[in-house]
Design a protein around this motif. Structure first.
Motif, mmCIF file in Angstrom:
data_model
loop_
_atom_site.group_PDB
_atom_site.id
_atom_site.type_symbol
_atom_site.label_atom_id
_atom_site.label_comp_id
_atom_site.label_asym_id
_atom_site.label_seq_id
_atom_site.Cartn_x
_atom_site.Cartn_y
_atom_site.Cartn_z
ATOM 1 N N ASP A 104 0.652 -1.195 -0.097
ATOM 2 C CA ASP A 104 -0.019 -0.055 0.092
ATOM 3 C C ASP A 104 0.880 1.321 0.006
ATOM 4 N N LEU A 105 1.990 1.300 0.774
ATOM 5 C CA LEU A 105 2.777 2.424 0.965
ATOM 6 C C LEU A 105 3.383 2.697 -0.472
ATOM 7 N N LYS A 106 3.754 1.641 -1.111
ATOM 8 C CA LYS A 106 4.392 1.671 -2.471
ATOM 9 C C LYS A 106 3.463 2.464 -3.521
ATOM 10 N N ILE A 107 1.931 2.032 -3.311
ATOM 11 C CA ILE A 107 1.232 2.581 -4.195
ATOM 12 C C ILE A 107 0.937 4.125 -3.983
ATOM 13 N N TYR A 108 0.897 4.289 -2.711
ATOM 14 C CA TYR A 108 0.716 5.703 -2.177
ATOM 15 C C TYR A 108 1.943 6.476 -2.383
ATOM 16 N N THR A 109 3.271 6.113 -2.520
ATOM 17 C CA THR A 109 4.287 6.829 -3.031
ATOM 18 C C THR A 109 4.329 7.298 -4.501
ATOM 19 N N ARG A 110 3.786 6.229 -5.415
ATOM 20 C CA ARG A 110 3.722 6.703 -6.726
ATOM 21 C C ARG A 110 2.472 7.827 -6.897
ATOM 22 N N GLU A 111 1.675 7.761 -5.986
ATOM 23 C CA GLU A 111 0.464 8.951 -6.207
ATOM 24 C C GLU A 111 1.109 10.163 -5.577
ATOM 25 N N LEU A 112 1.921 10.060 -4.463
ATOM 26 C CA LEU A 112 2.421 11.112 -3.731
ATOM 27 C C LEU A 112 3.432 11.980 -4.640
ATOM 28 N N MET A 113 4.258 11.212 -5.571
ATOM 29 C CA MET A 113 5.049 11.899 -6.266
ATOM 30 C C MET A 113 4.620 12.611 -7.386
ATOM 31 N N LYS A 114 3.181 12.423 -7.865
ATOM 32 C CA LYS A 114 2.885 13.201 -8.836
ATOM 33 C C LYS A 114 2.100 14.422 -8.084
ATOM 34 N N ASP A 115 1.653 14.434 -6.797
ATOM 35 C CA ASP A 115 1.606 15.700 -6.175
ATOM 36 C C ASP A 115 2.975 16.561 -5.809
ATOM 37 N N TYR A 116 3.694 15.973 -5.587
ATOM 38 C CA TYR A 116 5.004 16.668 -5.670
ATOM 39 C C TYR A 116 5.549 17.398 -7.019
ATOM 40 N N VAL A 117 5.198 16.580 -8.168
ATOM 41 C CA VAL A 117 5.397 17.347 -9.237
ATOM 42 C C VAL A 117 4.490 18.333 -9.582
ATOM 43 N N ALA A 118 3.391 18.449 -8.996
ATOM 44 C CA ALA A 118 2.206 19.305 -9.427
ATOM 45 C C ALA A 118 2.423 20.665 -8.590
ATOM 46 N N SER A 119 3.167 20.309 -7.291
ATOM 47 C CA SER A 119 3.561 21.396 -6.689
ATOM 48 C C SER A 119 4.514 22.484 -7.152
ATOM 49 N N PHE A 120 5.338 22.111 -8.077
ATOM 50 C CA PHE A 120 6.107 23.059 -8.770
ATOM 51 C C PHE A 120 5.515 24.252 -9.852
ATOM 52 N N ASN A 121 5.771 25.301 -9.757
ATOM 53 C CA ASN A 121 5.366 26.290 -10.716
ATOM 54 C C ASN A 121 6.615 26.308 -11.739
ATOM 55 N N ARG A 122 6.681 25.436 -12.357
ATOM 56 C CA ARG A 122 7.764 25.120 -13.429
ATOM 57 C C ARG A 122 6.894 24.682 -14.675
ATOM 58 N N GLU A 123 7.620 24.969 -15.857
ATOM 59 C CA GLU A 123 7.611 24.569 -17.246
ATOM 60 C C GLU A 123 8.812 23.860 -17.866
ATOM 61 N N ILE A 124 8.786 22.848 -18.450
ATOM 62 C CA ILE A 124 9.788 22.452 -19.635
ATOM 63 C C ILE A 124 9.310 22.442 -20.826
#
Length: 350
Positions: free
Chosen positions: A99-119
């Motif tokens: 379960d924590l592995k599943i959560y980590t992968r969703e959490l890192m999407k939140d991490y990415v979305a928290s950046f005010n950056r564009e590539i």
């Protein structure tokens, strides 16, 4: 939920390699047999990322250390994210490793979305970051833990008494060893913090489910071109570089809030008021608002909230004043002193 994001340092300097940190995360492998390491039951023993499992420590070091183009010695090469669910959250999981592995992968999407950056003029995606994670299931008591600090006077007296026994045995002193041993036994029992009938000491494994997540994330994006700093002092801003407008910033508050929402949604978790990010933020910034809202909760939820707060070490008055205003004013100063402990117990770090 308690989440921290820290740049990795070696003493006063930023680590130039991830090797020491990865070695630290490898500590749970020590003492395990090969069969245990490869078994499904030990699923949290390997590094993983968004798409891969069973990633070796050597690959983690190679990927992180090879993704530092143009970073200076005085700049972080990578960041450590530690995610520590509360015991209430862990109790909701069916299998901590899975379960924590599943959560980590969703959490890192939140991490990415928290950046005010564009590539290349598009928003960041999960594929734009390079990270590796590991789930651990053990914790030990450290010298900074309140249990160790409050047991220390007893530990010091016990050490002196044991030294006295040694001196008696080696003829440097005269005394009644049996009497001293009885005194030591009384001190062991009198120490305020016990676990399984024993005085809690530094290095003792903590009882119960201690599952948590360690994440190592590169400062540079996956293409080793753009710098992505969660330590930015900006939440969202724009600057002109080389004649172009560039977005920058990382919103920690957004990340923490979304991390909480993602957990609740993923595991259908009914978060209590005292565990919520907003409530804990109010607790730090305006305790009057925090306790006014607390007193309006339904009876059952209020009772659980006070139970969570008690476990957190938040000082609560023996009797609750009749009005919300009296309550807030009476404990305002005590709440400030207990803030750090409260944050670390069942909320996301602020």
């Amino acid at each position: 939920m308690y989440i921290t994001i820290t740049p990795q340092k070696l003493g006063g300097n930023y680590s130039q390699s991830s090797a020491d940190f990865v070695e630290y995360l490898e500590k749970e492998n020590q003492g395990l047999e090969l069969g245990e390491l490869t078994s499904q039951a030990a699923g949290g023993e390997h590094f993983f990322n968004q798409y891969g499992d069973r990633i070796s420590a050597e690959e983690v070091i190679r990927e992180i250390d090879g993704n530092t183009a143009k970073l200076k010695r005085n700049e972080p090469k990578f960041y450590s994210i530690t995610v520590s669910p509360s015991k209430y959250e862990l109790n909701r999981l069916q299998d901590s490793s899975v379960d924590l592995k599943i959560y980590t992968r969703e959490l890192m999407k939140d991490y990415v979305a928290s950046f005010n950056r564009e590539i290349h003029w598009r928003p960041l995606t999960i594929d734009d970051i390079k990270y590796f994670a590991r789930i651990e299931h053990q914790r030990t008591f450290k010298g900074t833990d309140i249990q160790i600090r409050e047991n220390q006077p007893y530990a010091s007296k016990i050490l002196l008494l044991k030294t006295e026994i040694q001196n008696i045995r080696e003829g440097r002193a005269v005394g009644n060893v049996q009497k001293i041993r009885a005194e030591i036994e009384n001190l062991e029992k009198a120490a305020p913090h016990q676990q399984d009938g024993k005085r809690i000491v530094q290095g003792m494994p903590k009882a119960g489910n201690q599952s948590h997540i360690h994440i190592i994330v590169s400062r540079k994006d996956a293409s080793n071109t753009f710098s992505l700093s969660p330590g930015s002092k900006y939440k969202a801003s724009e600057i002109e570089m080389h004649g172009k407008i560039v977005k920058r910033g990382f919103d920690r508050a957004t990340f923490f809030k979304n991390a909480e929402k993602t957990f609740d949604k993923t595991f259908d978790y009914n978060r209590n008021f005292a565990e919520s990010y907003k409530a804990r933020n109010d607790f730090i910034k305006n305790p009057k608002i925090y306790f006014a809202a607390l007193m309006k909760l339904p009876t059952n939820e209020k009772a659980l909230a006070f139970k969570i707060m008690g476990k957190a070490g938040i000082p609560i008055m023996p009797t609750i004043p009749a009005t919300q205003a009296q309550l807030a004013m009476k404990i305002f100063n005590r709440l400030r002193r207990g803030a750090e402990v409260a944050i670390k117990s069942s909320s996301i770090g602020i």
